[in-house]
Design a protein around this motif. Structure first.
Motif, short mmCIF file in Angstrom:
data_model
loop_
_atom_site.label_atom_id
_atom_site.label_comp_id
_atom_site.label_asym_id
_atom_site.label_seq_id
_atom_site.Cartn_x
_atom_site.Cartn_y
_atom_site.Cartn_z
N HIS A 1 0.79 -1.22 0.00
CA HIS A 1 0.00 0.00 0.00
C HIS A 1 0.83 1.28 0.00
CE1 HIS A 1 -3.88 -1.95 0.23
NE2 HIS A 1 -3.28 -2.85 0.97
N TRP A 2 2.12 1.12 -0.27
CA TRP A 2 2.93 2.33 -0.43
C TRP A 2 3.85 2.16 -1.62
CZ3 TRP A 2 7.25 4.56 3.21
CH2 TRP A 2 7.53 5.88 2.82
N VAL B 1 -1.61 5.69 8.92
CA VAL B 1 -2.27 6.07 7.68
C VAL B 1 -3.48 5.15 7.49
CG1 VAL B 1 -2.03 6.27 5.17
CG2 VAL B 1 -0.10 6.84 6.66
N TYR B 2 -4.67 5.70 7.60
CA TYR B 2 -5.90 4.92 7.41
C TYR B 2 -6.28 4.99 5.94
CZ TYR B 2 -5.91 5.42 12.48
OH TYR B 2 -5.56 5.40 13.80
N ASP B 3 -5.61 4.17 5.16
CA ASP B 3 -5.71 4.23 3.70
C ASP B 3 -6.82 3.31 3.19
OD1 ASP B 3 -4.15 2.11 4.66
OD2 ASP B 3 -3.03 1.93 2.79
N PHE B 4 -8.03 3.51 3.71
CA PHE B 4 -9.18 2.70 3.29
C PHE B 4 -10.42 3.53 3.54
CE2 PHE B 4 -7.50 1.41 7.44
CZ PHE B 4 -8.55 1.70 8.30
N TRP B 5 -11.50 3.13 2.90
CA TRP B 5 -12.72 3.94 2.93
C TRP B 5 -13.93 3.04 3.15
CZ3 TRP B 5 -8.64 4.21 -0.32
CH2 TRP B 5 -7.91 5.40 -0.33
N TYR C 1 -10.96 3.04 12.33
CA TYR C 1 -10.18 4.27 12.23
C TYR C 1 -9.69 4.74 13.60
CZ TYR C 1 -12.37 4.26 7.64
OH TYR C 1 -12.79 3.89 6.39
N ARG D 1 5.46 10.17 7.09
CA ARG D 1 4.64 9.09 6.55
C ARG D 1 4.54 7.95 7.56
NH1 ARG D 1 2.57 4.15 4.41
NH2 ARG D 1 1.49 4.66 2.47
N ASP E 1 0.92 2.27 7.07
CA ASP E 1 -0.39 2.06 6.46
C ASP E 1 -0.95 0.72 6.93
OD1 ASP E 1 0.56 -0.07 4.65
OD2 ASP E 1 1.48 1.55 3.49
N HIS E 2 -2.18 0.39 6.47
CA HIS E 2 -2.82 -0.81 7.02
C HIS E 2 -2.12 -2.09 6.60
CE1 HIS E 2 -5.18 -1.34 3.19
NE2 HIS E 2 -5.23 -2.60 3.58
N SER F 1 9.03 2.16 0.94
CA SER F 1 8.08 2.08 -0.17
C SER F 1 8.50 1.03 -1.19
CB SER F 1 7.97 3.44 -0.86
OG SER F 1 9.15 3.74 -1.60
#
Length: 259
Positions: A48-49, A65-69, A76, A109, A112-113, A134
């Motif tokens: 995810h990066w 980093v809450y990289d989801f919706w 969260y 940074r 992330d999840h 990354s």
């Protein structure tokens, strides 16, 4: 802390935030970590990066980093305040910086999840320093070379973790059961890993059954090649083993360990 043995190199399927609520998977991850030697630090490479040139994330504790919706609110509110790893970051810079391979810093940074979801289950006390880097490319051969360059860190007590998903086509979420393409790719990949058939794995898009269905985009398989590079340098490609297998919401959660 004295480090007396080389740390393993892992590739794990990281799931999504609801992994925490699964009745089986958190226990599998916890049991796995309990069998590992305690790392001095953890180096995470997450699907995810993607950032080029290769980037080093925060070397201090910063927000996740809450990289989801679209998920329920409690996902969260998860926190994972692992210490930063500035000394590891400096070692990574020294190992990777070379002509044609610049390294950049993105100091704010957070994890992330793909990084913190499995770490919450494996190292719940958040007391092991973590550095995330990354994916600078999705080219498997270039990622293996990065893994080879990072391999000496294992002798310094660093756990190298490639975090992806062994199959990753979210169309599986729309139907009950395990799709044939997910099962076929997982079986093929398990056999290729057991046989140390790196050439087949490198060309998985063409050689695997349903390769392009299992990975319409290859970022979730890509971290495996960092792990394979780190294992190859230690002569361990023939000694990998699947620690977790099976399926979650139709996707293969195969996770492997070298060393």
């Amino acid at each position: 802390m004295a480090v007396t043995e080389r740390m393993p190199a892992l590739y794990l399927s990281h799931g999504a935030p609801p992994l925490a609520d699964d009745p089986v998977w958190p226990g599998e991850l916890a049991a796995w970590s309990a069998r590992l030697p305690r790392p001095k630090a953890i180096l995470m490479v997450s699907a995810h990066w993607e950032e080029a040139p290769l980037a080093l994330g925060a070397t201090r504790t910063v927000p996740l980093v809450y990289d989801f919706w679209g998920f329920p609110g409690h996902y969260y509110r998860v926190r994972y305040g692992a210490p930063g790893a500035p000394a590891l970051a400096e070692s990574v810079r020294k190992l990777l910086r070379a002509p044609g391979m610049p390294v950049q810093d993105i100091p704010d940074r957070g994890l992330d999840h793909g990084a913190y979801v499995p770490l919450v289950e494996m190292f719940p006390d958040a007391d092991v320093p973590v550095l995330q880097i990354s994916l600078p490319t999705l080219d498997p051969r270039r990622l293996m070379e990065i893994g080879r360059k990072l391999a000496p860190l294992r002798d310094e007590g660093v756990l190298i973790v490639g975090s992806g998903f062994f199959t990753h086509n979210l169309a599986a979420l729309r139907h009950p059961g395990v799709p044939g393409w997910s099962a076929d790719f997982d079986a093929w990949g398990g056999e290729a890993l057991a046989a140390a058939d790196v050439d087949a794995l490198l060309d998985f898009e063409h050689k695997a059954p349903a390769g392009k269905l299992a990975h319409p985009r290859t970022e979730h398989f890509a971290p495996l090649f960092v792990t394979l590079g780190a294992a190859e340098s230690a002569g361990e490609l023939g000694r990998g083993r699947s620690v977790i297998d099976g399926f979650w919401m139709g996707l293969a959660k195969r996770s492997v360990q070298f060393g």
